[in-house]
Design an enzyme around this catalytic site. Structure first.
Site, PDB file in Angstrom:
ATOM      1  N   SER A   1      31.859 104.885  21.938  1.00 13.50           N
ATOM      2  CA  SER A   1      32.421 104.683  20.668  1.00 13.50           C
ATOM      3  C   SER A   1      32.873 103.351  20.546  1.00 13.50           C
ATOM      4  O   SER A   1      32.542 102.123  21.343  1.00 13.50           O
ATOM      5  CB  SER A   1      33.496 105.538  20.422  1.00 13.50           C
ATOM      6  OG  SER A   1      33.844 105.776  18.846  1.00 13.50           O
ATOM      7  N   ASN A   2      33.654 102.783  19.185  1.00 11.97           N
ATOM      8  CA  ASN A   2      33.985 101.639  19.268  1.00 11.97           C
ATOM      9  C   ASN A   2      35.468 101.763  18.621  1.00 11.97           C
ATOM     10  O   ASN A   2      36.147 102.820  18.261  1.00 11.97           O
ATOM     11  CB  ASN A   2      33.057 100.907  18.153  1.00 11.97           C
ATOM     12  CG  ASN A   2      33.069 101.553  16.967  1.00 11.97           C
ATOM     13  OD1 ASN A   2      33.786 101.690  16.105  1.00 11.97           O
ATOM     14  ND2 ASN A   2      31.788 102.185  16.888  1.00 11.97           N
ATOM     15  N   HIS A   3      36.125 100.554  18.233  1.00 16.78           N
ATOM     16  CA  HIS A   3      37.439 100.395  17.841  1.00 16.78           C
ATOM     17  C   HIS A   3      37.630 100.633  16.092  1.00 16.78           C
ATOM     18  O   HIS A   3      38.873 100.536  15.755  1.00 16.78           O
ATOM     19  CB  HIS A   3      38.380  99.141  18.249  1.00 16.78           C
ATOM     20  CG  HIS A   3      38.381  99.299  19.551  1.00 16.78           C
ATOM     21  ND1 HIS A   3      39.399 100.176  20.253  1.00 16.78           N
ATOM     22  CD2 HIS A   3      38.082  98.472  20.708  1.00 16.78           C
ATOM     23  CE1 HIS A   3      39.662 100.061  21.689  1.00 16.78           C
ATOM     24  NE2 HIS A   3      38.712  98.977  21.767  1.00 16.78           N
TER      25      HIS A   3
ATOM     26  N   ALA B   1      31.407 102.300  11.122  1.00 17.93           N
ATOM     27  CA  ALA B   1      30.805 101.144  12.201  1.00 17.93           C
ATOM     28  C   ALA B   1      30.099 102.282  13.150  1.00 17.93           C
ATOM     29  O   ALA B   1      30.682 102.905  14.109  1.00 17.93           O
ATOM     30  CB  ALA B   1      32.072 100.780  13.156  1.00 17.93           C
TER      31      ALA B   1
END
Ligand code: C5P
Length: 226
Positions: A29-31, A96
């Protein structure tokens, strides 16, 4: 908020990160915090739109008046976007989205291998959600607004992305500036949109995401003559 009528625009927004499963307990995943997408949803409601938010996993409350659809993976987000976009007036891709996912998520929890110090993951490309929405045929195609996070040559890269993905408007954020963008409450942005003559743009100074969201929704609805 402005009362909803049958003439109210329907705004569909993707927000937050996606989660790409590696096995039943792990993911890529991402932030992304989802703050910008949620601020857009609240701003669109305040400006009289019917709003559907397709949200990846975030720790934010659903803004009042917003219909929220929770998804995890890019493929799930893609499916909901393609289901809802043909009925939408305006589609904003603020999520995102993970560019890649595991080629073969394990059915059972991956075990640590005592005899191996490296593990190789094979990833495959996810669908480009916003590009697929922008490619819908006339009559089923909403106005399409995308985001671009760049660290240099903001206008050039925004222009390229607008054309490559077939968007009508792009919001380019300079993510190299400390305290702006990912996870923070403030954002600065270049708004770039298509006109009959070519493109126009406007620079928005650093400001709270809630305020920037109002300006983006106002600009998009104005282009749609709402
Ligand atoms: O190509 P890049 O990820 O920089 O483009 C960002 C824009 O494209 C954002 O609007 C994002 O929501 C959208 N996007 C998408 N599906 C992807 C990747 C990005 O909708 N797989």
């Amino acid at each position: 908020a402005t009362p909803l009528t049958s003439n109210s625009p329907h705004v569909v927004i993707t927000a937050g990160p996606t989660r790409e499963a590696l096995d039943p307990v792990r993911y890529l995943s991402n932030h992304s915090s989802g703050k910008m997408g949620y601020a857009l949803a609240a701003a669109a409601v305040a400006q009289g739109a019917r709003v559907t938010l397709i949200s990846g996993p975030v720790a934010l409350p659903t803004p009042a008046g917003v219909t929220r659809i929770d998804v995890e993976s890019a493929e799930q987000m893609h499916q909901e976007a393609m289901r809802l976009a043909p009925e939408a007036t305006l589609f904003i891709g603020c999520a995102a989205v993970a560019d890649y996912r595991s080629a073969s998520p394990a059915e059972h929890k991956l075990k640590k291998q005592a005899d191996r110090d490296t593990l190789t993951l094979t990833l495959i490309k996810n669908p480009d959600i916003i590009a697929d929405v922008a490619a819908l045929p006339a009559g089923k195609r909403p106005m399409v607004v995308g985001f671009a996070a760049e660290t240099q040559q903001l206008e050039q890269y925004a222009h390229d992305k607008l054309n490559r993905k077939g968007l009508d408007m792009i919001i380019a954020n300079d993510v190299s500036q400390a305290g702006l963008g990912f996870g923070s409450n403030d954002n600065a942005a270049l708004l770039l949109w298509r006109t009959a003559q070519g493109t126009e743009h406007r620079l928005e100074a650093p400001q709270p995401k809630t305020q920037l969201a109002q300006g983006i929704i106002r600009q998009a609805l104005a282009l749609l003559s709402f």
